[in-house]
Design a protein around this motif. Structure first.
Motif, PDB file in Angstrom:
ATOM      1  N   GLU A  13       0.821  -1.204   0.000  1.00 52.76           N
ATOM      2  CA  GLU A  13       0.000   0.000   0.000  1.00 52.76           C
ATOM      3  C   GLU A  13       0.858   1.257   0.000  1.00 52.76           C
ATOM      4  O   GLU A  13       0.542   2.238  -0.666  1.00 52.76           O
ATOM      5  N   ALA A  14       1.981   1.233   0.743  1.00 56.15           N
ATOM      6  CA  ALA A  14       2.851   2.413   0.824  1.00 56.15           C
ATOM      7  C   ALA A  14       3.447   2.749  -0.542  1.00 56.15           C
ATOM      8  O   ALA A  14       3.474   3.920  -0.945  1.00 56.15           O
ATOM      9  N   ALA A  15       3.910   1.749  -1.265  1.00 52.42           N
ATOM     10  CA  ALA A  15       4.477   1.997  -2.595  1.00 52.42           C
ATOM     11  C   ALA A  15       3.399   2.502  -3.548  1.00 52.42           C
ATOM     12  O   ALA A  15       3.620   3.457  -4.299  1.00 52.42           O
ATOM     13  N   HIS A  16       2.238   1.871  -3.508  1.00 53.72           N
ATOM     14  CA  HIS A  16       1.129   2.301  -4.370  1.00 53.72           C
ATOM     15  C   HIS A  16       0.772   3.763  -4.100  1.00 53.72           C
ATOM     16  O   HIS A  16       0.651   4.569  -5.030  1.00 53.72           O
ATOM     17  N   TRP A  17       0.618   4.111  -2.835  1.00 55.29           N
ATOM     18  CA  TRP A  17       0.265   5.481  -2.463  1.00 55.29           C
ATOM     19  C   TRP A  17       1.354   6.473  -2.877  1.00 55.29           C
ATOM     20  O   TRP A  17       1.069   7.510  -3.471  1.00 55.29           O
ATOM     21  N   ALA A  18       2.608   6.163  -2.555  1.00 54.48           N
ATOM     22  CA  ALA A  18       3.719   7.072  -2.873  1.00 54.48           C
ATOM     23  C   ALA A  18       3.817   7.306  -4.380  1.00 54.48           C
ATOM     24  O   ALA A  18       4.050   8.442  -4.822  1.00 54.48           O
ATOM     25  N   ASN A  19       3.631   6.263  -5.158  1.00 51.56           N
ATOM     26  CA  ASN A  19       3.709   6.406  -6.615  1.00 51.56           C
ATOM     27  C   ASN A  19       2.521   7.171  -7.171  1.00 51.56           C
ATOM     28  O   ASN A  19       2.669   7.996  -8.071  1.00 51.56           O
ATOM     29  N   GLN A  20       1.348   6.935  -6.605  1.00 46.70           N
ATOM     30  CA  GLN A  20       0.146   7.657  -7.033  1.00 46.70           C
ATOM     31  C   GLN A  20       0.288   9.156  -6.719  1.00 46.70           C
ATOM     32  O   GLN A  20      -0.099  10.003  -7.513  1.00 46.70           O
ATOM     33  N   GLU A  21       0.865   9.453  -5.570  1.00 49.69           N
ATOM     34  CA  GLU A  21       1.074  10.843  -5.146  1.00 49.69           C
ATOM     35  C   GLU A  21       2.314  11.475  -5.788  1.00 49.69           C
ATOM     36  O   GLU A  21       2.561  12.657  -5.611  1.00 49.69           O
ATOM     37  N   GLN A  22       3.092  10.662  -6.500  1.00 42.22           N
ATOM     38  CA  GLN A  22       4.365  11.096  -7.074  1.00 42.22           C
ATOM     39  C   GLN A  22       5.221  11.770  -5.997  1.00 42.22           C
ATOM     40  O   GLN A  22       5.795  12.836  -6.192  1.00 42.22           O
ATOM     41  N   LEU A  23       5.288  11.094  -4.858  1.00 45.78           N
ATOM     42  CA  LEU A  23       5.986  11.626  -3.690  1.00 45.78           C
ATOM     43  C   LEU A  23       7.483  11.769  -3.940  1.00 45.78           C
ATOM     44  O   LEU A  23       8.082  12.765  -3.553  1.00 45.78           O
ATOM     45  N   PHE A  24       8.072  10.788  -4.587  1.00 47.93           N
ATOM     46  CA  PHE A  24       9.512  10.798  -4.824  1.00 47.93           C
ATOM     47  C   PHE A  24       9.801  11.022  -6.307  1.00 47.93           C
ATOM     48  O   PHE A  24       8.942  10.771  -7.150  1.00 47.93           O
ATOM     49  N   ARG A  25      11.009  11.471  -6.600  1.00 44.90           N
ATOM     50  CA  ARG A  25      11.410  11.711  -7.997  1.00 44.90           C
ATOM     51  C   ARG A  25      11.328  10.434  -8.816  1.00 44.90           C
ATOM     52  O   ARG A  25      10.951  10.464  -9.975  1.00 44.90           O
ATOM     53  N   GLU A  26      11.706   9.310  -8.192  1.00 43.84           N
ATOM     54  CA  GLU A  26      11.639   8.013  -8.863  1.00 43.84           C
ATOM     55  C   GLU A  26      10.505   7.197  -8.261  1.00 43.84           C
ATOM     56  O   GLU A  26      10.131   7.398  -7.109  1.00 43.84           O
ATOM     57  N   LYS A  27       9.995   6.245  -9.036  1.00 44.91           N
ATOM     58  CA  LYS A  27       8.950   5.359  -8.514  1.00 44.91           C
ATOM     59  C   LYS A  27       9.522   4.537  -7.372  1.00 44.91           C
ATOM     60  O   LYS A  27      10.698   4.164  -7.386  1.00 44.91           O
TER      61      LYS A  27
END
Length: 144
Positions: free
Chosen positions: A76-90
């Protein structure tokens, strides 16, 4: 009703030890992981990490398994972070993780260890820490 509290110190890293977890955005990820866990009935006591891995002190409840808990938290954390474009890289997590039970008498010591991750990793890489973890706790490592 069962009354169960099993303390766990879990460690998981990014895929290929990529330095994805930018310092300025980690706290937002950690807050989200904690909130998501709480919403799923899981208790995270302390969480911290550096650019390529996370340490988490959590309590498992009566119906939790380590595998399911890690799947829920990491996925869930990876899905959320990628959806939010939290980091420069996926954000992709490595498949493996490390987890050990923690005695109630050692909780504060583990919190301090997790709290001081940046200082700790000035002296030791994540790979060195993983090997130390395996050696210290006698993990059985499957050869295939």
């Amino acid at each position: 009703m069962a009354f169960v509290k099993i303390w766990i110190h879990a460690v998981w890293g990014t895929k290929n030890r990529a330095s994805t977890l930018e310092k300025s955005k980690r706290k937002k990820l950690f807050a989200h992981i904690r909130e998501n866990a709480h919403a799923k009935g899981m208790y995270i006591d302390f969480i911290n990490g550096v650019e390529d891995h996370i340490h988490c002190l959590m309590a498992l409840n009566a119906d939790a398994t380590m595998a399911k808990t890690m799947q829920l938290i990491k996925g869930e954390a990876a899905h959320w972070a990628n959806q939010e474009q939290l980091f420069r890289e996926k954000l992709y997590w490595a498949d493996e993780y490390y987890a050990v039970s923690v005695s109630e008498s050692q909780i504060e010591k583990v919190r301090m260890y997790i709290r001081n991750q940046e200082e700790h990793h000035r002296k030791k890489t994540f790979a060195e820490e993983c090997q130390e973890f395996i050696d210290k706790y006698g993990f059985y490592v499957s050869q295939g």
